[in-house]
Design a protein around this motif. Structure first.
Motif, PDB file in Angstrom:
ATOM      1  N   GLY A 136       0.789  -1.227   0.000  1.00 47.09           N
ATOM      2  CA  GLY A 136       0.000   0.000   0.000  1.00 47.09           C
ATOM      3  C   GLY A 136       0.819   1.273   0.000  1.00 47.09           C
ATOM      4  N   LEU A 137       2.100   1.178   0.341  1.00 48.33           N
ATOM      5  CA  LEU A 137       2.969   2.358   0.386  1.00 48.33           C
ATOM      6  C   LEU A 137       3.885   2.481  -0.830  1.00 48.33           C
ATOM      7  CD1 LEU A 137       4.186   2.296   4.108  1.00 48.33           C
ATOM      8  CD2 LEU A 137       2.374   3.716   3.109  1.00 48.33           C
ATOM      9  N   LYS A 138       4.098   1.409  -1.538  1.00 45.18           N
ATOM     10  CA  LYS A 138       5.105   1.374  -2.598  1.00 45.18           C
ATOM     11  C   LYS A 138       4.837   2.378  -3.718  1.00 45.18           C
ATOM     12  CE  LYS A 138       7.884  -1.700  -5.313  1.00 45.18           C
ATOM     13  NZ  LYS A 138       8.123  -3.023  -5.802  1.00 45.18           N
ATOM     14  N   HIS A 139       3.594   2.775  -3.909  1.00 49.38           N
ATOM     15  CA  HIS A 139       3.270   3.720  -4.984  1.00 49.38           C
ATOM     16  C   HIS A 139       3.992   5.055  -4.801  1.00 49.38           C
ATOM     17  CE1 HIS A 139       0.580   6.463  -2.723  1.00 49.38           C
ATOM     18  NE2 HIS A 139       0.460   5.400  -1.949  1.00 49.38           N
ATOM     19  N   GLU A 140       4.310   5.406  -3.559  1.00 54.99           N
ATOM     20  CA  GLU A 140       4.984   6.675  -3.272  1.00 54.99           C
ATOM     21  C   GLU A 140       6.487   6.626  -3.540  1.00 54.99           C
ATOM     22  OE1 GLU A 140       2.514   8.901   0.214  1.00 54.99           O
ATOM     23  OE2 GLU A 140       4.166   7.633   0.835  1.00 54.99           O
ATOM     24  N   ASP A 141       7.067   5.447  -3.403  1.00 56.85           N
ATOM     25  CA  ASP A 141       8.517   5.317  -3.501  1.00 56.85           C
ATOM     26  C   ASP A 141       8.851   3.926  -4.027  1.00 56.85           C
ATOM     27  OD1 ASP A 141      11.266   5.120  -3.158  1.00 56.85           O
ATOM     28  OD2 ASP A 141      11.241   5.637  -1.032  1.00 56.85           O
ATOM     29  N   LYS A 142       9.168   3.847  -5.300  1.00 57.25           N
ATOM     30  CA  LYS A 142       9.435   2.547  -5.943  1.00 57.25           C
ATOM     31  C   LYS A 142      10.669   1.854  -5.376  1.00 57.25           C
ATOM     32  CE  LYS A 142       6.037   3.062  -8.809  1.00 57.25           C
ATOM     33  NZ  LYS A 142       4.751   2.794  -8.254  1.00 57.25           N
ATOM     34  N   LYS A 143      11.553   2.607  -4.697  1.00 53.68           N
ATOM     35  CA  LYS A 143      12.762   2.020  -4.123  1.00 53.68           C
ATOM     36  C   LYS A 143      12.540   1.501  -2.699  1.00 53.68           C
ATOM     37  CE  LYS A 143      15.825   4.841  -6.912  1.00 53.68           C
ATOM     38  NZ  LYS A 143      16.835   5.876  -6.921  1.00 53.68           N
ATOM     39  N   LEU A 144      11.370   1.742  -2.156  1.00 53.81           N
ATOM     40  CA  LEU A 144      11.042   1.303  -0.804  1.00 53.81           C
ATOM     41  C   LEU A 144      11.112  -0.221  -0.721  1.00 53.81           C
ATOM     42  CD1 LEU A 144       9.974   2.552   1.880  1.00 53.81           C
ATOM     43  CD2 LEU A 144       7.679   2.063   1.052  1.00 53.81           C
ATOM     44  N   THR A 145      11.702  -0.734   0.357  1.00 64.57           N
ATOM     45  CA  THR A 145      11.777  -2.187   0.532  1.00 64.57           C
ATOM     46  C   THR A 145      10.817  -2.625   1.641  1.00 64.57           C
ATOM     47  OG1 THR A 145      13.515  -2.176   2.221  1.00 64.57           O
ATOM     48  CG2 THR A 145      14.221  -2.165  -0.113  1.00 64.57           C
TER      49      THR A 145
END
Length: 93
Positions: free
Chosen positions: A60-69
């Motif tokens: 649900g958060l990945k849309h904001e930051d594609k590099k988020l792990t």
């Protein structure tokens, strides 16, 4: 939960910073990729799996930051805030 019951809604959560949880098609595909199927992901959530909760929040958060792990997302949530984070995820989902 059938996919047709899921409604996209803007929900914000305070973690390392204010973030938007969004369960769009990409988020659900990410969750499916992690678990192999949407049904397996939902089964893990029904069993109150912390790993599944982390994966759901991550998707649900990945849309904001594609590099988020997924590990970074896990580090954003301490055990004291787990209940409030769970409520925000439920609200968004």
């Amino acid at each position: 939960m059938p996919l047709e019951n899921i409604r996209e809604k803007k929900v914000y959560i305070e973690l390392d910073k204010k973030r938007e949880i969004r369960f769009d098609m990409n988020a659900l595909a990410e969750l499916e990729e992690i678990y192999g199927s949407f049904d397996k992901a939902m089964a893990a959530l029904k069993n109150s799996s912390i790993k599944a909760m982390r994966a759901l929040l991550y998707s649900g958060l990945k849309h904001e930051d594609k590099k988020l792990t997924i590990e970074q997302v896990g580090a954003m949530v301490d055990m004291a805030s787990l209940s409030s984070v769970t409520m925000k995820i439920t609200e968004a989902f």
